[in-house]
Scaffold this active site. Structure first.
Site, PDB file in Angstrom:
ATOM      1  CG  HIS A 182      -4.758   2.669   5.871  1.00 40.06           C
ATOM      2  ND1 HIS A 182      -6.085   2.502   6.161  1.00 40.06           N
ATOM      3  CD2 HIS A 182      -4.729   3.497   4.790  1.00 40.06           C
ATOM      4  CE1 HIS A 182      -6.814   3.199   5.300  1.00 40.06           C
ATOM      5  NE2 HIS A 182      -6.021   3.798   4.453  1.00 40.06           N
ATOM      6  CG  ASP A 219      -1.532   5.107   4.032  1.00 40.82           C
ATOM      7  OD1 ASP A 219      -1.647   5.490   2.850  1.00 40.82           O
ATOM      8  OD2 ASP A 219      -2.193   5.584   4.974  1.00 40.82           O
ATOM      9  CG  ASN A 270      -5.137   8.401  -3.369  1.00 40.73           C
ATOM     10  OD1 ASN A 270      -4.105   7.855  -3.744  1.00 40.73           O
ATOM     11  ND2 ASN A 270      -5.208   9.053  -2.226  1.00 40.73           N
ATOM     12  CG  LEU A 308      -7.672  10.835   7.465  1.00 38.59           C
ATOM     13  CD1 LEU A 308      -8.546  11.484   6.408  1.00 38.59           C
ATOM     14  CD2 LEU A 308      -8.409  10.783   8.816  1.00 38.59           C
ATOM     15  CG  HIS A 315      -0.829   7.074  -1.243  1.00 37.25           C
ATOM     16  ND1 HIS A 315      -2.076   7.136  -1.815  1.00 37.25           N
ATOM     17  CD2 HIS A 315      -0.991   6.475  -0.036  1.00 37.25           C
ATOM     18  CE1 HIS A 315      -2.962   6.589  -0.992  1.00 37.25           C
ATOM     19  NE2 HIS A 315      -2.339   6.180   0.101  1.00 37.25           N
ATOM     20  CG  LEU A 316       4.538   4.950  -6.054  1.00 36.60           C
ATOM     21  CD1 LEU A 316       4.907   4.058  -7.240  1.00 36.60           C
ATOM     22  CD2 LEU A 316       5.727   5.087  -5.107  1.00 36.60           C
ATOM     23  CG  HIS A 369      -1.813   1.206   1.331  1.00 37.10           C
ATOM     24  ND1 HIS A 369      -3.149   1.079   1.667  1.00 37.10           N
ATOM     25  CD2 HIS A 369      -1.615   2.537   1.133  1.00 37.10           C
ATOM     26  CE1 HIS A 369      -3.717   2.277   1.662  1.00 37.10           C
ATOM     27  NE2 HIS A 369      -2.801   3.191   1.358  1.00 37.10           N
ATOM     28  CG  HIS A 400      -9.812   4.767   3.560  1.00 33.24           C
ATOM     29  ND1 HIS A 400      -8.612   5.410   3.734  1.00 33.24           N
ATOM     30  CD2 HIS A 400     -10.636   5.254   4.527  1.00 33.24           C
ATOM     31  CE1 HIS A 400      -8.705   6.259   4.746  1.00 33.24           C
ATOM     32  NE2 HIS A 400      -9.928   6.186   5.242  1.00 33.24           N
ATOM     33  CE  LYS A 439      -7.946   1.828  -0.464  1.00 31.95           C
ATOM     34  NZ  LYS A 439      -6.745   2.557  -0.126  1.00 31.95           N
TER      35      LYS A 439
HETATM   36  N1  LIG Z   1      -3.502   7.889   4.548  1.00 33.68           N
HETATM   37  C1  LIG Z   1      -3.639   9.183   4.370  1.00 33.68           C
HETATM   38  O1  LIG Z   1      -3.749   9.907   5.361  1.00 33.68           O
HETATM   39  N2  LIG Z   1      -3.663   9.754   3.142  1.00 33.68           N
HETATM   40  C2  LIG Z   1      -3.628   9.082   1.893  1.00 33.68           C
HETATM   41  C3  LIG Z   1      -4.938   8.471   1.507  1.00 33.68           C
HETATM   42  C4  LIG Z   1      -5.296   7.212   2.270  1.00 33.68           C
HETATM   43  O2  LIG Z   1      -4.573   6.221   2.191  1.00 33.68           O
HETATM   44  O3  LIG Z   1      -6.308   7.186   2.960  1.00 33.68           O
HETATM   45  C5  LIG Z   1      -3.190  10.085   0.827  1.00 33.68           C
HETATM   46  O4  LIG Z   1      -3.325   9.784  -0.370  1.00 33.68           O
HETATM   47  O5  LIG Z   1      -2.679  11.150   1.180  1.00 33.68           O
HETATM   48 ZN   LIG Z   2      -3.148   5.144   1.570  1.00 31.68          ZN
HETATM   49 ZN   LIG Z   3      -6.730   5.150   3.027  1.00 30.72          ZN
END
Ligand SMILES: NC(=O)N[C@@H](CC(=O)O)C(=O)O
Ligand SMILES: [Zn+2]
Ligand SMILES: [Zn+2]
Length: 343
Positions: free
Chosen positions: A174, A247, A42, A219, A16-17, A14, A136, A99
């Site tokens: 997460h 995450d 996202n 989150l 975010h790139l 998991h 999520h 997702k």
């Molecule tokens: N975890 C987070 O607080 N933020 C993530 C989105 C997510 O995974 O819920 C994001 O893309 O910034």
């Molecule tokens: Zn995430």
């Molecule tokens: Zn999330």
């Protein structure tokens, strides 16, 4: 003599790139020792189709300094995702999951699902083609307290999905509560969970005592220490249901240190090192390889990585900030010392 630890190369299930000019930075950090990563969809606009997932994959491959890293793509579910799109995604060979973001639950989730009961046919198609559902897990109703949103989601949204789709693989992403640990433990082998390094290391006191610290705001939000302890116990238990998902969610410094700061913490610069600190403190270094390198591929039904990475016990300072395209990002533990380093 130095202390070293060698484990099978891990994956990040998991991450975010992001996109655009920051890709070079995020991909460099994640590909430093992760073999593969489940890449969150996202973006703005979100990765809602197979074609956009494949195009995003190409941008990631173009940005990566190492050819050994494989991005595993994810489709962003909306109220309108069709069973046909799921089948097309599966057939592409590069989309590994879809997702579920409840609309409005987190960063860039506005196009997410407004009502999970609308997804019945889509979830059945995922079950049929053996595509995991990533979740999520938070409700979004105003009347539900932010610290209770995961627990309420389990009861109101996830339980019916698990019941109605007994063969659907589901990853509760997460997780942040003892309730989620219990839910996953009680469910069948088709239900697993990722746990972040920051939810293992921190609780809401770290975020709120002595001044509000926005870089801990993510989150689902950090919970009380008893929940943190339940997560640490689950991650280090040896259970195959729990696996590494950072995450890691970078936001430029100005978007975090703001009157209305974004949710997300940056950990990919030293993800494995952060987890290793947690496992060492629990006297559970022997459980790290299962959590980081075996349980994820086993759950997804893909081969484990064949090569290894080696960590050395050595102190090094985390920079106050890191490059993030034309901007900077403040990493978790900025200005503090790490105690392990991947060689
Ligand atoms: N975890 C987070 O607080 N933020 C993530 C989105 C997510 O995974 O819920 C994001 O893309 O910034
Ligand atoms: Zn995430
Ligand atoms: Zn999330």
């Amino acid at each position: 003599m130095s202390t070293k630890l060698t484990i099978t190369r891990p994956d990040d299930w998991h991450v975010h790139l992001r996109d655009g000019d920051v890709l070079a930075d995020t991909v460099r950090d994640t590909s430093r020792y992760m073999g593969r990563a489940i890449v969150m969809p996202n973006l703005v606009p979100p990765v809602m189709t197979t074609d956009s997932a494949l195009a995003y994959r190409e941008r990631i491959l173009a940005a990566q300094p190492k050819t050994t890293f494989t991005p595993l793509m994810v489709l962003y579910l909306t109220d309108n995702t069709t069973p046909e799109e799921i089948k097309k995604a599966k057939a592409s060979g590069h989309v590994y999951a879809a997702k579920l973001y409840p609309a409005g639950a987190t960063t860039n989730s506005d196009s997410g699902v407004t009502d999970a009961t609308k997804l019945k046919a889509t979830l059945k198609a995922m079950e049929e083609v053996n595509m995991p559902l990533l979740v999520h897990g938070e409700v979004t109703s105003n009347h539900v307290d932010i610290f209770d949103r995961e627990e309420v989601f389990l009861k109101e949204v996830l339980s019916p999905i698990v019941e109605q789709n007994p063969d659907l693989k589901i990853v509760l992403e997460h997780i942040t509560t003892a309730n989620a640990v219990e839910f996953v433990n009680k469910a069948g082998d088709n239900v697993g969970a990722t746990i972040t390094a920051h939810h293992l290391m921190f609780n809401r006191n770290h975020m709120l005592v002595g001044g509000i610290k926005p870089h801990f705001y993510c989150l689902p939000i950090l919970k009380r220490n008893t929940h943190q302890a339940a997560l640490v116990k689950a991650a280090t238990s040896g259970s195959k249901k729990f696996f590494l998902g950072t995450d890691s969610a970078p936001h430029a410094i100005g978007a975090k240190e703001s009157a209305c700061g974004c949710a997300g913490s940056y950990t990919a610069f030293a993800a494995l090192e952060l987890y290793t600190e947690v496992f060492e403190a629990e006297n559970a270094l022997d459980k790290l390889e299962g959590f980081a390198s075996f349980n994820g591929p086993d759950f997804y039904g893909v081969p484990r990585n064949q090569d290894t990475v080696t960590l050395e016990k050595t102190e090094w300072p985390v920079p106050e900030s890191l490059a993030f395209g034309n901007d900077i990002v403040v990493p978790i533990k900025a200005g503090e010392n790490m105690t392990w380093k991947v060689l």
